[in-house]
Design a protein around this motif. Sequence first.
Motif, PDB file in Angstrom:
ATOM      1  N   ALA A 180       0.815  -1.117  -0.111  1.00  0.00           N
ATOM      2  CA  ALA A 180       0.076  -0.061   0.077  1.00  0.00           C
ATOM      3  C   ALA A 180       0.996   1.159  -0.212  1.00  0.00           C
ATOM      4  O   ALA A 180       2.142   1.306   0.006  1.00  0.00           O
ATOM      5  N   SER A 181       0.008   2.398  -0.020  1.00  0.00           N
ATOM      6  CA  SER A 181       0.982   3.592   0.070  1.00  0.00           C
ATOM      7  C   SER A 181       0.447   4.477   1.191  1.00  0.00           C
ATOM      8  O   SER A 181      -0.704   4.163   1.835  1.00  0.00           O
ATOM      9  N   ASP A 182       1.029   5.445   1.763  1.00  0.00           N
ATOM     10  CA  ASP A 182       0.789   5.809   3.254  1.00  0.00           C
ATOM     11  C   ASP A 182      -0.276   7.001   3.070  1.00  0.00           C
ATOM     12  O   ASP A 182      -0.654   7.324   3.953  1.00  0.00           O
ATOM     13  N   ASN A 183      -0.456   7.674   1.880  1.00  0.00           N
ATOM     14  CA  ASN A 183      -1.436   8.460   1.725  1.00  0.00           C
ATOM     15  C   ASN A 183      -1.322   8.965   0.082  1.00  0.00           C
ATOM     16  O   ASN A 183      -0.498   8.354  -0.448  1.00  0.00           O
ATOM     17  N   GLY A 184      -2.086  10.071  -0.240  1.00  0.00           N
ATOM     18  CA  GLY A 184      -2.130  10.518  -1.618  1.00  0.00           C
ATOM     19  C   GLY A 184      -0.853  11.134  -2.157  1.00  0.00           C
ATOM     20  O   GLY A 184       0.053  11.292  -1.267  1.00  0.00           O
ATOM     21  N   PRO A 185      -0.831  11.476  -3.393  1.00  0.00           N
ATOM     22  CA  PRO A 185       0.391  11.853  -3.752  1.00  0.00           C
ATOM     23  C   PRO A 185       0.749  13.627  -3.625  1.00  0.00           C
ATOM     24  O   PRO A 185      -0.237  14.033  -3.368  1.00  0.00           O
ATOM     25  N   ARG A 186       1.969  14.105  -4.173  1.00  0.00           N
ATOM     26  CA  ARG A 186       2.390  15.429  -3.918  1.00  0.00           C
ATOM     27  C   ARG A 186       2.719  15.565  -2.303  1.00  0.00           C
ATOM     28  O   ARG A 186       1.776  16.186  -1.690  1.00  0.00           O
ATOM     29  N   SER A 187       3.771  15.607  -2.248  1.00  0.00           N
ATOM     30  CA  SER A 187       4.338  15.671  -0.653  1.00  0.00           C
ATOM     31  C   SER A 187       4.060  17.064  -0.223  1.00  0.00           C
ATOM     32  O   SER A 187       3.777  17.267   0.971  1.00  0.00           O
ATOM     33  N   GLU A 188       4.386  17.982  -1.058  1.00  0.00           N
ATOM     34  CA  GLU A 188       3.992  19.480  -0.743  1.00  0.00           C
ATOM     35  C   GLU A 188       3.399  20.079  -1.861  1.00  0.00           C
ATOM     36  O   GLU A 188       3.518  19.842  -2.955  1.00  0.00           O
ATOM     37  N   PRO A 189       2.290  20.902  -1.211  1.00  0.00           N
ATOM     38  CA  PRO A 189       1.644  21.772  -2.522  1.00  0.00           C
ATOM     39  C   PRO A 189       2.361  22.663  -3.290  1.00  0.00           C
ATOM     40  O   PRO A 189       1.773  23.910  -3.348  1.00  0.00           O
ATOM     41  N   THR A 190       3.409  22.451  -3.869  1.00  0.00           N
ATOM     42  CA  THR A 190       4.318  23.269  -4.580  1.00  0.00           C
ATOM     43  C   THR A 190       3.619  23.586  -5.980  1.00  0.00           C
ATOM     44  O   THR A 190       3.250  22.332  -6.497  1.00  0.00           O
ATOM     45  N   VAL A 191       4.141  24.316  -6.822  1.00  0.00           N
ATOM     46  CA  VAL A 191       3.947  24.412  -8.404  1.00  0.00           C
ATOM     47  C   VAL A 191       4.696  23.302  -9.031  1.00  0.00           C
ATOM     48  O   VAL A 191       3.884  22.565  -9.843  1.00  0.00           O
ATOM     49  N   GLN A 192       5.667  22.946  -8.580  1.00  0.00           N
ATOM     50  CA  GLN A 192       6.591  21.829  -9.349  1.00  0.00           C
ATOM     51  C   GLN A 192       5.996  20.572  -9.038  1.00  0.00           C
ATOM     52  O   GLN A 192       5.841  19.835  -9.745  1.00  0.00           O
ATOM     53  N   GLN A 193       5.729  20.162  -7.642  1.00  0.00           N
ATOM     54  CA  GLN A 193       5.128  18.957  -7.306  1.00  0.00           C
ATOM     55  C   GLN A 193       3.736  18.712  -7.864  1.00  0.00           C
ATOM     56  O   GLN A 193       3.332  17.583  -8.487  1.00  0.00           O
ATOM     57  N   THR A 194       2.838  19.722  -8.037  1.00  0.00           N
ATOM     58  CA  THR A 194       1.756  19.642  -8.539  1.00  0.00           C
ATOM     59  C   THR A 194       1.689  19.304 -10.000  1.00  0.00           C
ATOM     60  O   THR A 194       0.789  18.558 -10.576  1.00  0.00           O
TER      61      THR A 194
END
Length: 468
Positions: free
Chosen positions: A290-304
């Motif tokens: 499993a995974s521990d939660n949803g994607p995108r560690s921080e709500p940055t422009v890069q990661q989004t």
Amino acid sequence: MIRREFILGALAAIAATPAFAAPAAGTRRPNIIFILADDMGYGDTAIYGQLKIATPNIDRLAREGMLFTQGYAGAPVCGPSRCSLMTGLHTGHTRIRDNTSIGGGKLGTKGGSPQLWRRPNLLPEDRTVAQYLQAAGYHTGLMGKWHLDGFEANATPPKFGFDEFKGWLIQFDTTPGYWPTQRVHGDKLVDIPENAGGKHGRYEPFMVTEDSIDFIERHKDAPFFLYTAYNSPHSPYTAPDFGPYADRAGWADDEKTYAAMIHYLDQGIGKLLDKLKSAGLERDTVIFFASDNGPRSEPTVQQTRVVDFFDSNGGLTGYKRDMYEGGIRDPWIVRWTGKIPAGAVSDVPVYFPDFLPTALDLAGAQPEKTDGVSLKQLLVDPAHKPADRFLYWEFYDPEFRQAARWGKWKAVRLKRNGPLELYDLEHDPKESKNVAAAHPDIVARMAEGMAREHVASIEYPDPAPAKG
């Protein structure tokens, strides 16, 4: 991509593997392995609809086991989700309900920053699945990320049931990350000279795989519990190279790196599966992924931009930190060769509190308390349809929030005493239409359940103020 029909088609397409015959009756209790990815979204694996990143070994687990279309993490961020996994309690009852706490815990610094953070940590009265299994005669090991220690020296894995631990702890700034200069072995810090002075000599996910394989080899003759907790693909995006994605035209370097991180995670899982096969342990081992939660560690422009490029949340609404499906619904797969019918798919809602009672049921033990249920009967009989039950989550960033699931209904409350949103996930898995006004009876039932399941604690007292 989130439809059951897609997943069934994918399972049929990746292989036409016949069902396994049941093994001969024996007395050996099964080994138990839980493989956890970090910030991997519901749509980040091919078997769940990913079209740009290949994950043949995770797909193999699904092909040879049971895939859950409605599997949930314990929380929308790392610490509380892992706490729920280890203790079998939902976040209305767990010690850790956010990566930081309002009270209790200890103050400390993170990543060399002078800013003080209050981190919660497990206390001696908390009991983990490792402690239960250790008492039941299992040899226990954790390789990788713990995240339940905060700044407390006595909240390390060896204090909570793990006979062996190799990985990293919050309290030591030299141990987190993908190229750490030190690693914790048991309760001791060990230098990693290959990464000294900013060098990138040893990649943390590779170490997790190596340590897990070594653990299996040394304990193959007796029942064991292995918790393999990878960093990947949590930020920052970094890998030894771009792997098979180096020549992808039109991809930014961040996108190539993210894909490579998942590629190397999947390769590590493949090596674990190969080790179990060569050691003759396939039929004696239950594997959870499993995974521990949803994607995108921080709500940055890069990661989004990166996770949107890959549709990492599989078309669901929300990301990590959100109480919507994209924040808490995750890939959930269980393989038990010879027991679970190969290629099984279940739409029964399950979540992290279920792991502890399931593991203990497999081991022939009983928990003292849990908010979950054993999934053992469902695993061996996919036609089994348990009664609908109430699943609950709460979270504190940026303020007190709640979510609940009962049957096809999903409720979300975004602030204390705020209005309750209601969604019919059977017809609206993207949570695009709030139908609370049309179903006051369901809203009342969900609100009553939320009030019942929330219990204030020293770390998270009532009323819980907003942060910042």
